[in-house]
Design a protein around this motif. Sequence first.
Motif, PDB file in Angstrom:
ATOM      1  N   TYR A  25      52.825 143.665  26.725  1.00  0.00           N
ATOM      2  CA  TYR A  25      51.513 143.285  27.234  1.00  0.00           C
ATOM      3  C   TYR A  25      51.713 142.103  28.168  1.00  0.00           C
ATOM      4  N   GLN A  26      50.907 142.060  29.242  1.00  0.00           N
ATOM      5  CA  GLN A  26      51.024 140.958  30.199  1.00  0.00           C
ATOM      6  C   GLN A  26      49.643 140.472  30.596  1.00  0.00           C
ATOM      7  N   CYS A  27      49.412 139.174  30.446  1.00  0.00           N
ATOM      8  CA  CYS A  27      48.147 138.569  30.861  1.00  0.00           C
ATOM      9  C   CYS A  27      48.335 137.061  30.948  1.00  0.00           C
ATOM     10  N   GLU A  28      47.398 136.410  31.636  1.00  0.00           N
ATOM     11  CA  GLU A  28      47.420 134.948  31.807  1.00  0.00           C
ATOM     12  C   GLU A  28      46.119 134.363  31.292  1.00  0.00           C
ATOM     13  N   GLU A  29      46.218 133.403  30.412  1.00  0.00           N
ATOM     14  CA  GLU A  29      45.074 132.597  29.971  1.00  0.00           C
ATOM     15  C   GLU A  29      43.853 133.429  29.554  1.00  0.00           C
ATOM     16  N   MET A  30      44.066 134.391  28.714  1.00  0.00           N
ATOM     17  CA  MET A  30      42.949 135.184  28.197  1.00  0.00           C
ATOM     18  C   MET A  30      42.309 134.431  27.040  1.00  0.00           C
ATOM     19  N   THR A  31      40.973 134.380  27.036  1.00  0.00           N
ATOM     20  CA  THR A  31      40.292 133.687  25.941  1.00  0.00           C
ATOM     21  C   THR A  31      39.386 134.612  25.140  1.00  0.00           C
ATOM     22  N   HIS A  32      38.792 135.618  25.776  1.00  0.00           N
ATOM     23  CA  HIS A  32      37.837 136.458  25.062  1.00  0.00           C
ATOM     24  C   HIS A  32      38.512 137.504  24.176  1.00  0.00           C
ATOM     25  N   ASN A  33      39.740 137.844  24.476  1.00  0.00           N
ATOM     26  CA  ASN A  33      40.524 138.721  23.600  1.00  0.00           C
ATOM     27  C   ASN A  33      41.993 138.380  23.793  1.00  0.00           C
ATOM     28  N   ASP A  34      42.827 138.994  23.044  1.00  0.00           N
ATOM     29  CA  ASP A  34      44.241 138.644  23.174  1.00  0.00           C
ATOM     30  C   ASP A  34      44.999 139.612  24.085  1.00  0.00           C
ATOM     31  N   CYS A  35      44.301 140.311  24.947  1.00  0.00           N
ATOM     32  CA  CYS A  35      44.845 141.235  25.964  1.00  0.00           C
ATOM     33  C   CYS A  35      45.817 142.266  25.398  1.00  0.00           C
ATOM     34  N   SER A  36      45.488 142.798  24.250  1.00  0.00           N
ATOM     35  CA  SER A  36      46.325 143.825  23.628  1.00  0.00           C
ATOM     36  C   SER A  36      45.682 145.197  23.745  1.00  0.00           C
ATOM     37  N   THR A  37      45.281 145.539  24.966  1.00  0.00           N
ATOM     38  CA  THR A  37      44.691 146.840  25.231  1.00  0.00           C
ATOM     39  C   THR A  37      45.519 147.529  26.317  1.00  0.00           C
ATOM     40  N   PRO A  38      45.397 148.833  26.446  1.00  0.00           N
ATOM     41  CA  PRO A  38      46.270 149.584  27.359  1.00  0.00           C
ATOM     42  C   PRO A  38      46.309 149.094  28.802  1.00  0.00           C
ATOM     43  N   GLU A  39      45.224 148.532  29.316  1.00  0.00           N
ATOM     44  CA  GLU A  39      45.248 148.107  30.723  1.00  0.00           C
ATOM     45  C   GLU A  39      46.167 146.910  30.973  1.00  0.00           C
ATOM     46  N   TYR A  40      46.616 146.257  29.920  1.00  0.00           N
ATOM     47  CA  TYR A  40      47.523 145.107  30.066  1.00  0.00           C
ATOM     48  C   TYR A  40      48.994 145.469  29.816  1.00  0.00           C
ATOM     49  N   ILE A  41      49.283 146.742  29.616  1.00  0.00           N
ATOM     50  CA  ILE A  41      50.667 147.163  29.366  1.00  0.00           C
ATOM     51  C   ILE A  41      51.421 147.266  30.691  1.00  0.00           C
ATOM     52  N   VAL A  42      52.619 146.664  30.739  1.00  0.00           N
ATOM     53  CA  VAL A  42      53.465 146.735  31.932  1.00  0.00           C
ATOM     54  C   VAL A  42      54.868 147.179  31.539  1.00  0.00           C
ATOM     55  N   ASN A  43      55.567 147.753  32.501  1.00  0.00           N
ATOM     56  CA  ASN A  43      56.976 148.075  32.327  1.00  0.00           C
ATOM     57  C   ASN A  43      57.782 146.870  32.792  1.00  0.00           C
ATOM     58  N   CYS A  44      58.639 146.370  31.933  1.00  0.00           N
ATOM     59  CA  CYS A  44      59.450 145.205  32.285  1.00  0.00           C
ATOM     60  C   CYS A  44      60.599 145.626  33.196  1.00  0.00           C
ATOM     61  N   THR A  45      61.190 144.663  33.879  1.00  0.00           N
ATOM     62  CA  THR A  45      62.289 144.931  34.806  1.00  0.00           C
ATOM     63  C   THR A  45      63.506 145.419  34.040  1.00  0.00           C
ATOM     64  N   VAL A  46      64.002 146.571  34.439  1.00  0.00           N
ATOM     65  CA  VAL A  46      65.135 147.206  33.772  1.00  0.00           C
ATOM     66  C   VAL A  46      66.349 146.280  33.770  1.00  0.00           C
ATOM     67  N   ASN A  47      66.990 146.172  32.631  1.00  0.00           N
ATOM     68  CA  ASN A  47      68.229 145.408  32.437  1.00  0.00           C
ATOM     69  C   ASN A  47      68.097 143.911  32.700  1.00  0.00           C
ATOM     70  N   VAL A  48      66.894 143.409  32.922  1.00  0.00           N
ATOM     71  CA  VAL A  48      66.707 141.982  33.156  1.00  0.00           C
ATOM     72  C   VAL A  48      65.762 141.410  32.104  1.00  0.00           C
ATOM     73  N   GLN A  49      64.579 141.975  32.030  1.00  0.00           N
ATOM     74  CA  GLN A  49      63.581 141.516  31.072  1.00  0.00           C
ATOM     75  C   GLN A  49      63.668 142.410  29.841  1.00  0.00           C
ATOM     76  N   ASP A  50      64.344 141.910  28.833  1.00  0.00           N
ATOM     77  CA  ASP A  50      64.608 142.716  27.648  1.00  0.00           C
ATOM     78  C   ASP A  50      63.816 142.275  26.427  1.00  0.00           C
ATOM     79  N   MET A  51      62.854 141.381  26.634  1.00  0.00           N
ATOM     80  CA  MET A  51      62.027 140.906  25.529  1.00  0.00           C
ATOM     81  C   MET A  51      60.577 140.766  25.987  1.00  0.00           C
ATOM     82  N   CYS A  52      59.702 140.709  25.000  1.00  0.00           N
ATOM     83  CA  CYS A  52      58.306 140.390  25.250  1.00  0.00           C
ATOM     84  C   CYS A  52      58.069 138.964  24.754  1.00  0.00           C
ATOM     85  N   GLN A  53      57.236 138.241  25.479  1.00  0.00           N
ATOM     86  CA  GLN A  53      56.935 136.849  25.123  1.00  0.00           C
ATOM     87  C   GLN A  53      55.440 136.715  24.888  1.00  0.00           C
ATOM     88  N   LYS A  54      55.090 135.894  23.932  1.00  0.00           N
ATOM     89  CA  LYS A  54      53.682 135.641  23.628  1.00  0.00           C
ATOM     90  C   LYS A  54      53.495 134.146  23.440  1.00  0.00           C
TER      91      LYS A  54
END
Length: 141
Positions: A25-54
């Motif tokens: 999931y990817q979002c910046e400074e969300m306050t009304h929800n925690d941006c865990s819905t399908p429209e916030y799903i992104v594909n990370c950069t292959v072989n570079v971004q191997d983790m999700c951060q929260k």
Amino acid sequence: MRLFTVTTFFLFFLESGLALQIQCYQCEEMTHNDCSTPEYIVNCTVNVQDMCQKEVLVKEDGIHYRKSCASSGACLIASSGYQQFCTGKLNSVCISCCNTPLCNGPRQKKRPPPSAASVPNKQHFSVLPLSILFLTHRNFG
């Protein structure tokens, strides 16, 4: 011979495309929800971004969320650097890292442990190539 086997195993996973790209999931400074819905799903950069951060920030106007893809090194350094600020109180900043698809979303309900006969899925392979490299380096380096 062991090195050859490990290398062959690693190359198999590279060529098969398993565990080389993670979704987060990817979002910046969300306050009304925690941006865990399908429209916030992104594909990370292959072989570079191997983790999700929260990041969870506690501010005067409420809880703010930042979620993104990250490289394991950068994420682990950031999370350890902010550990002292992760109090849950006002101005708290908590950063966490994980390496399975969409793991920076809502907390999953506890599941029973998988049976020994279960078939591995992509989630189980996300750190396998790194583990193989570590073991190879440790045993032969």
